[in-house]
Write an enzyme that holds these catalytic residues in place. Structure first.
Site, PDB file in Angstrom:
ATOM      1  N   LYS A 143       0.358   0.632   8.481  1.00 52.87           N
ATOM      2  CA  LYS A 143       1.588   1.375   8.324  1.00 52.87           C
ATOM      3  C   LYS A 143       1.256   2.834   8.034  1.00 52.87           C
ATOM      4  CE  LYS A 143       2.210   2.541   4.677  1.00 52.87           C
ATOM      5  NZ  LYS A 143       1.570   3.452   3.656  1.00 52.87           N
ATOM      6  N   HIS A 173       0.856  -4.407   3.349  1.00 51.51           N
ATOM      7  CA  HIS A 173       0.063  -5.133   2.362  1.00 51.51           C
ATOM      8  C   HIS A 173       0.880  -5.624   1.167  1.00 51.51           C
ATOM      9  CE1 HIS A 173      -0.228  -1.329   0.088  1.00 51.51           C
ATOM     10  NE2 HIS A 173      -0.592  -2.064  -0.942  1.00 51.51           N
ATOM     11  N   LYS A 177       0.695  -9.436  -1.375  1.00 52.31           N
ATOM     12  CA  LYS A 177       0.559  -9.560  -2.834  1.00 52.31           C
ATOM     13  C   LYS A 177       1.073 -10.938  -3.249  1.00 52.31           C
ATOM     14  CE  LYS A 177       1.219  -4.613  -3.818  1.00 52.31           C
ATOM     15  NZ  LYS A 177       0.034  -4.145  -4.503  1.00 52.31           N
ATOM     16  N   GLU A 211       4.532   5.477  -9.249  1.00 54.66           N
ATOM     17  CA  GLU A 211       3.063   5.520  -9.298  1.00 54.66           C
ATOM     18  C   GLU A 211       2.638   6.727 -10.133  1.00 54.66           C
ATOM     19  OE1 GLU A 211       1.052   4.028  -5.394  1.00 54.66           O
ATOM     20  OE2 GLU A 211       2.532   5.510  -4.809  1.00 54.66           O
ATOM     21  N   ASP A 230       6.067   6.713   3.822  1.00 56.57           N
ATOM     22  CA  ASP A 230       4.846   6.088   3.300  1.00 56.57           C
ATOM     23  C   ASP A 230       5.152   4.785   2.565  1.00 56.57           C
ATOM     24  OD1 ASP A 230       2.107   5.876   2.542  1.00 56.57           O
ATOM     25  OD2 ASP A 230       2.547   6.779   0.599  1.00 56.57           O
ATOM     26  N   HIS A 235       6.915  -0.725   2.687  1.00 51.98           N
ATOM     27  CA  HIS A 235       6.794  -1.706   1.607  1.00 51.98           C
ATOM     28  C   HIS A 235       8.119  -2.088   0.936  1.00 51.98           C
ATOM     29  CE1 HIS A 235       2.685  -0.807   2.239  1.00 51.98           C
ATOM     30  NE2 HIS A 235       2.611   0.255   1.488  1.00 51.98           N
ATOM     31  N   LYS A 321       5.144   9.681  -6.496  1.00 45.41           N
ATOM     32  CA  LYS A 321       3.797   9.982  -6.998  1.00 45.41           C
ATOM     33  C   LYS A 321       3.902  10.775  -8.296  1.00 45.41           C
ATOM     34  CE  LYS A 321       1.657   8.504  -3.227  1.00 45.41           C
ATOM     35  NZ  LYS A 321       1.123   7.136  -3.264  1.00 45.41           N
TER      36      LYS A 321
HETATM   37  C1  BG6 Z   1       0.055   2.588   0.385  1.00 45.13           C
HETATM   38  C2  BG6 Z   1       0.575   3.994   0.324  1.00 45.13           C
HETATM   39  O1  BG6 Z   1       0.533   1.933   1.526  1.00 45.13           O
HETATM   40  O2  BG6 Z   1       0.469   1.890  -0.761  1.00 45.13           O
HETATM   41  C3  BG6 Z   1       0.086   4.690  -0.924  1.00 45.13           C
HETATM   42  O3  BG6 Z   1       0.139   4.713   1.486  1.00 45.13           O
HETATM   43  C4  BG6 Z   1       0.422   3.871  -2.149  1.00 45.13           C
HETATM   44  O4  BG6 Z   1       0.652   5.995  -1.019  1.00 45.13           O
HETATM   45  C5  BG6 Z   1      -0.032   2.430  -1.977  1.00 45.13           C
HETATM   46  O5  BG6 Z   1      -0.207   4.454  -3.271  1.00 45.13           O
HETATM   47  C6  BG6 Z   1       0.417   1.545  -3.115  1.00 45.13           C
HETATM   48  O6  BG6 Z   1      -0.166   0.283  -2.974  1.00 45.13           O
HETATM   49  P1  BG6 Z   1      -0.541  -0.597  -4.211  1.00 45.13           P
HETATM   50  O7  BG6 Z   1      -0.979  -1.894  -3.653  1.00 45.13           O
HETATM   51  O8  BG6 Z   1      -1.596   0.130  -4.961  1.00 45.13           O
HETATM   52  O9  BG6 Z   1       0.737  -0.701  -4.996  1.00 45.13           O
END
Ligand code: BG6
Length: 467
Positions: A143, A173, A177, A211, A230, A235, A321
């Site tokens: 992605k 991804h 999880k 995050e 992103d 997600h 972020k």
């Molecule tokens: C990624 C994004 O797909 O997912 C990132 O590009 C983000 O910006 C990340 O930090 C978060 O994934 P996880 O598994 O750490 O929550």
């Protein structure tokens, strides 16, 4: 059972994702009984040789692997790593893959993992085709899948000229999880929750993924994507689909993607007035960021599903972020009791509605909070909580990182946790009003919960975080 031998061709092998997740994930698979026979051919624009790539992999493991490797384990994994610069073209790639296949005793199925930005994908697909590496191969697409409807449609069309849909795995991804899959278990393995999983009992839903992480080395990627592309269009909406979908008839790929796609089709177009875009103070001074950048590093939005189950129920999504805390929660807020027989000062309702919360952290948790009587004279209420956490159980050794699980699924040809062309195109389609007319970015202090206007967005409710 262990998977048959595979050659993994990792495009974008020296990128951030590879360093953080893919190399550690492949090491775990290669060193466990799950996929002991893999050879990895890394490729990227950088001119490295095998040893330099191994050094890169070693650093990545030292920094990001959850499991420390012994010297023997490292040497075994290192012997599986090969590198060919993308500059060597299709011929160089074909030769490297053939050599890796030899190590496995002849031919082996290949998994092409495209850890490259959407603009770079078409050239990589052409290279795979020119190298004659399409048959006996599967392709994993990272992605974001495209950056708008037009580019996603083009990318799908380009892919379909080369690969059959069956060969294509569009990865998200978050669905790998454990906790995301637990939403399916929770909803559909029990008779308890599903009857109240609808607009009659649920007031609203929050999917909140703040995050603390900043850009790290990803300014170039991030400048061209931003928080919506992103995170949200991939997600957060994918997770939303697991929360909102109708019960699939079977735990099999077509049944699940059909139900997810129905959710995406019923998503109301994202109204820019229901969106807060933010940018942390100092973002424009980061190396690689334009001094007048309009990229959002934060987004909060309200959206809804136009279907029988969810009509009128707001879904509040937020991610960004450099925020105050790193969390990944899905919170279901239930409607309040229709009336209260308790005295006004009993405390009922004072701490918000009852919630069911899924925590998508590595140690996943599900918790239910509700009012109960506080011991003592009188009738005072307080919020109680029941909690299940994988941390407290003995499963830790069985837990697969999201990427490990999904790479393994792609190798065993299981599409259940992957997304379809149609689903992704629907999401870009619903995003058109926002992408065409984004509200201006508002500044927020790094380390905060976002711009102030996020509170109006959810009023009269409130953000569940911080707990
Ligand atoms: C990624 C994004 O797909 O997912 C990132 O590009 C983000 O910006 C990340 O930090 C978060 O994934 P996880 O598994 O750490 O929550």
């Amino acid at each position: 059972p262990a998977l048959p031998p595979h050659v993994i061709v990792l495009f974008g092998a020296t990128g951030d994702l590879s360093r953080r997740k893919l190399i550690p994930g492949l090491a775990h698979l290669a060193l466990s009984a799950l996929a002991p026979d893999i050879q990895v051919v890394g490729t990227s624009l950088e001119e490295l040789d095998d040893d330099q790539f191994r050094a890169f992999a070693k650093e990545s493991l030292d920094q990001f692997s959850h499991r420390a490797l012994t010297t023997e384990q490292w040497e075994l994994f290192a012997s599986r790593l090969h590198y060919v610069p993308q500059g060597r073209g299709a011929e160089g790639l074909a030769a490297a893959v053939t050599a890796a296949e030899h190590e496995l005793g002849g031919t082996a199925p290949r998994l092409h993992y495209l850890s490259v930005p959407p603009v770079a994908a078409p050239a990589v697909i052409k290279m795979i085709k020119d190298a004659n590496l399409v048959e006996h191969s599967r392709v994993v697409m990272e992605k974001p899948f495209g950056t708008d409807l037009r580019s996603a449609v083009e990318l799908n069309a380009g892919l379909h000229e080369t690969f059959r849909e069956r060969q294509i795995f569009r990865i998200d991804h978050f669905l790998g999880k454990e906790a995301a899959q637990n939403i399916l278990a929770f909803r559909f393995a029990n008779g308890l929750f599903e009857p109240i999983w609808n607009r009659n009992f649920i007031d609203h839903i929050q999917i909140d993924i703040p995050e603390t992480l900043g850009l790290d080395k990803r300014a170039m990627f991030y400048e061209s994507t931003g928080a919506y592309k992103d995170m949200v269009v991939t997600h957060l909406f994918q997770v939303l689909a697991f929360v909102a979908m109708e019960p699939p008839t079977a735990l099999e790929p077509f049944a699940i993607s059909e139900e997810k796609n129905k959710v995406f089709r019923s998503l109301l177009p994202i109204n820019p007035r229901d969106v807060v875009r933010g940018q942390y103070a100092g973002y424009r001074d980061e190396p690689g960021v334009a001094p007048d950048s309009d990229t959002e590093t934060f987004i909060a939005l309200k959206c809804g599903l136009d279907n029988w189950r969810w009509a009128g129920v707001p879904f509040y999504l937020r991610t960004g972020k450099r925020m105050a805390e790193g969390q990944r929660i899905i919170s279901i807020a239930f409607k309040e009791a229709p009336r209260s027989m308790f005295p006004a000062n009993s405390g009922v309702g004072s701490q918000g509605p009852d919630h069911l919360t899924f925590d998508l952290a590595d140690e996943s948790k599900v918790s239910l909070s509700f009012y109960g009587k506080r011991p003592g004279p009188g009738m005072r209420m307080e919020k109680l909580s029941m909690q299940y956490s994988t941390d407290e159980t003995s499963y830790a050794a069985d837990v697969l990182e999201a990427y490990e699980r999904l790479i393994m699924d792609a190798m065993r040809d299981d599409h259940t946790l992957f997304t379809t062309a149609e689903g992704i195109e629907s999401l870009w389609d619903r995003s058109i009003p926002l992408l065409e007319d984004p509200p201006p970015v508002k500044s927020y202090p790094a380390g905060s919960w976002g711009p102030n206007s996020i509170h109006q967005l959810v009023a009269p409710s409130a953000w569940r975080l911080p707990f």
